[in-house]
Scaffold this active site. Structure first.
Site, short mmCIF file in Angstrom:
data_model
loop_
_atom_site.label_atom_id
_atom_site.label_comp_id
_atom_site.label_asym_id
_atom_site.label_seq_id
_atom_site.Cartn_x
_atom_site.Cartn_y
_atom_site.Cartn_z
N ASP A 1 0.85 -1.19 0.00
CA ASP A 1 0.00 0.00 0.00
C ASP A 1 0.89 1.24 0.00
O ASP A 1 1.49 1.58 1.01
CB ASP A 1 -0.92 -0.01 1.22
CG ASP A 1 -1.97 1.08 1.15
OD1 ASP A 1 -1.80 2.03 0.34
OD2 ASP A 1 -2.97 1.00 1.89
N ASP B 1 -1.74 5.59 -6.77
CA ASP B 1 -2.11 4.69 -5.67
C ASP B 1 -2.02 3.23 -6.12
O ASP B 1 -2.21 2.93 -7.30
CB ASP B 1 -3.54 5.01 -5.21
CG ASP B 1 -3.96 4.14 -4.04
OD1 ASP B 1 -3.16 3.94 -3.11
OD2 ASP B 1 -5.11 3.64 -4.05
#
Ligand SMILES: *[C@@H]1O[C@H](CO)[C@@H](O)[C@H](O)[C@H]1NC(C)=O
Ligand SMILES: *[C@@H]1O[C@H](CO)[C@@H](O)[C@H](O)[C@H]1NC(C)=O
Ligand SMILES: *[C@@H]1O[C@H](CO)[C@@H](O)[C@H](O)[C@H]1NC(C)=O
Ligand SMILES: *[C@@H]1O[C@H](CO)[C@@H](O)[C@H](O)[C@H]1NC(C)=O
Length: 442
Positions: free
Chosen positions: A120, A322
């Site tokens: 992440d 992202d």
């Protein structure tokens, strides 16, 4: 070296060749990691412990399933960016775990316990479910089985970097904290030290949250490895070991059997790579903001008011890259402008499929224009597989992007996974720049 366009043609050729000669990649699941290079696999890929049962019958449905959970991710990213979503949407009947998209093999403790942790890049810290955890669902790290595990005291500086902690009145105790994640979930954890193994690198005294309790379904069951830019992130904790640089290459969504790679440190990073500056948001140090200045559809520069793309550290508006969002999302007026121009250059009729509103007959695919994201100093011409997605029957193709959902504050544009396949994305945090190069990741 080849030009961007030539590379595309060349790589497509090599890719086709590879696909036709490689029936299965039998040993990709065993760890053949070289130094500082870690294989990363799609969460539902062959090598992932989460691959069975597959959430749906075909990969396009898998993508749509996953993309339907983007709403929560977007709401979460908006909240990270300092924007207040009006309401955090929670999909009803959501049984599948919202566990991000790519996992890497990481060994935790001494001797190392194998965990498949979700990457992440929009979070800093690492969190790992630990023995005794309530509501944790998957492989659990056993601190008792590690000779190097140490829970951190609440007076340690790392504890102060974690949001929401407090030492008890007596002034001592474990560093306990609660954190919300993914828009609908939260967990409580004890900040701890242990060594982690990435490829052939062993990193001693790595601070991570040992998860004691989870609520909601978004917390990755085997834990999360934060690759953000802020304190407690992998780069921050490893100091000079990786010289502030890493890159990843995400395998194609279609390549169930293959893995991409995470390269930590300057070794093996592409030398000739176009870069764009990373923008710093002092309020949100974890997020990787870039300056998206425009978008081309074919040769046409889509008319978009600059303020819809502008970076504003005060509001958090702008464009981030992202690893946990499935399809690229733009603020509604930005997406509408791109889509209208795309439709103008393609032949309809147009229909919808899940999150996608511009689907058309595959027989018209060859006239579909390419999409170019223009960043300061870097033009990214998306490979066709990164801008179009085929229906399972193969008769329909869709423009694989969407507008931010209406109930999410839409000022953050998010460049997501589907648009990053088979590209090496280099995060040169030390020099505050992001590089992108074509690469066959699989
Ligand atoms: C771990 O070890 C400690 C100390 O020996 C013990 O009190 C605790 O119950 C153990 N925890 C588990 C989950 O085995
Ligand atoms: C974390 O949340 C739990 C459950 O809501 C609560 O009991 C606990 O006091 C919280 N801990 C901290 C450190 O906020
Ligand atoms: C982004 O690019 C635009 C156009 O070149 C420029 O005017 C603007 O200052 C840039 N923004 C940042 C934050 O660098
Ligand atoms: C689409 O093309 C037509 C004719 O070329 C033009 O008038 C119209 O403005 C275009 N629409 C968009 C959204 O570009």
């Amino acid at each position: 070296m080849c030009s961007f366009k030539d590379c595309t043609i060349l790589l497509t050729f090599i890719y086709t060749l590879l696909l036709s000669t490689t029936a299965t990649a039998s040993d990709v699941c065993s760890s053949s990691n070289s130094k500082s290079e870690i294989s990363i696999v799609h969460i539902y890929g062959k090598c992932s412990p989460f691959n069975a049962p597959k959430p749906s019958s075909s990969w396009v449905n898998t993508v749509l399933d996953m993309a339907s959970r983007d709403q929560q991710r977007l709401a979460y990213l908006s909240s990270l960016a300092g924007l207040k979503p009006t309401k955090v949407p929670v999909a009803s009947g959501q049984n599948a775990l919202n566990i991000g998209n790519y996992v890497a093999r990481v060994k935790v403790g001494t001797p190392g316990q194998l965990m498949f942790m979700v990457l992440d890049i929009s979070n800093d810290a690492a969190w790992i479910p630990c023995t005794g955890c309530t509501q944790c669902t998957s492989t659990i790290f056993s601190p008792n089985g590690s000779s190097t595990y140490v829970p951190l005291d609440c007076s340690m500086p790392e504890c102060i970097q974690v949001h929401g902690l407090s030492c008890p009145a007596s002034g001592t105790g474990k560093c306990l904290f609660n954190k919300s994640y993914g828009g609908d979930s939260s967990f409580s954890a004890t900040l701890s030290y242990d060594s982690i193994g990435l490829g052939n690198d062993a990193i001693p005294n790595y601070a991570f949250g040992c998860i004691n309790e989870v609520s909601g379904k978004s917390v990755p069951p085997q834990g999360l490895l934060g690759l953000g830019r802020g304190p407690l992130s992998l780069l921050s904790q490893t100091g000079s070991l990786y010289s502030g640089i890493f890159s990843y290459c995400l395998p194609s969504f279609k390549s169930y059997y293959f893995s991409g790679s995470l390269k930590l440190g300057p070794l093996g990073q592409p030398k000739n790579i176009q870069t764009t500056p990373l923008l710093k948001n002092p309020h949100r140090p974890s997020l990787y903001y870039v300056n998206l200045t425009g978008i081309n559809v074919g040769r046409v520069s889509v008319p978009i008011a600059p303020e819809l793309l502008a970076f504003d550290p005060n509001t958090g508006a702008g464009t981030i890259i992202d690893s946990g969002t499935v399809i690229t999302r733009f603020a509604q007026p930005v997406y509408t402008a791109i889509r209208d121009e795309f439709r103008n250059q393609t032949t309809g009729p147009f229909s919808s499929l899940g999150a996608f509103d511009t689907c058309f007959a595959a027989t018209n695919e060859d006239i579909a224009p390419s999409i170019t994201f223009r960043f300061t100093g870097l033009d990214l011409v998306l490979p066709m597989e990164n801008s179009l997605i085929h229906s399972s029957a193969g008769t329909t193709v869709c423009l694989a992007m969407a507008a931010s959902p209406n109930n999410v504050n839409s000022a953050v544009n998010v460049i997501a996974n589907l648009q990053q396949q088979n590209l090496r994305i280099m995060f040169d945090v030390a020099n505050s720049r992001l590089g992108i190069a074509r690469e066959l990741c699989n």
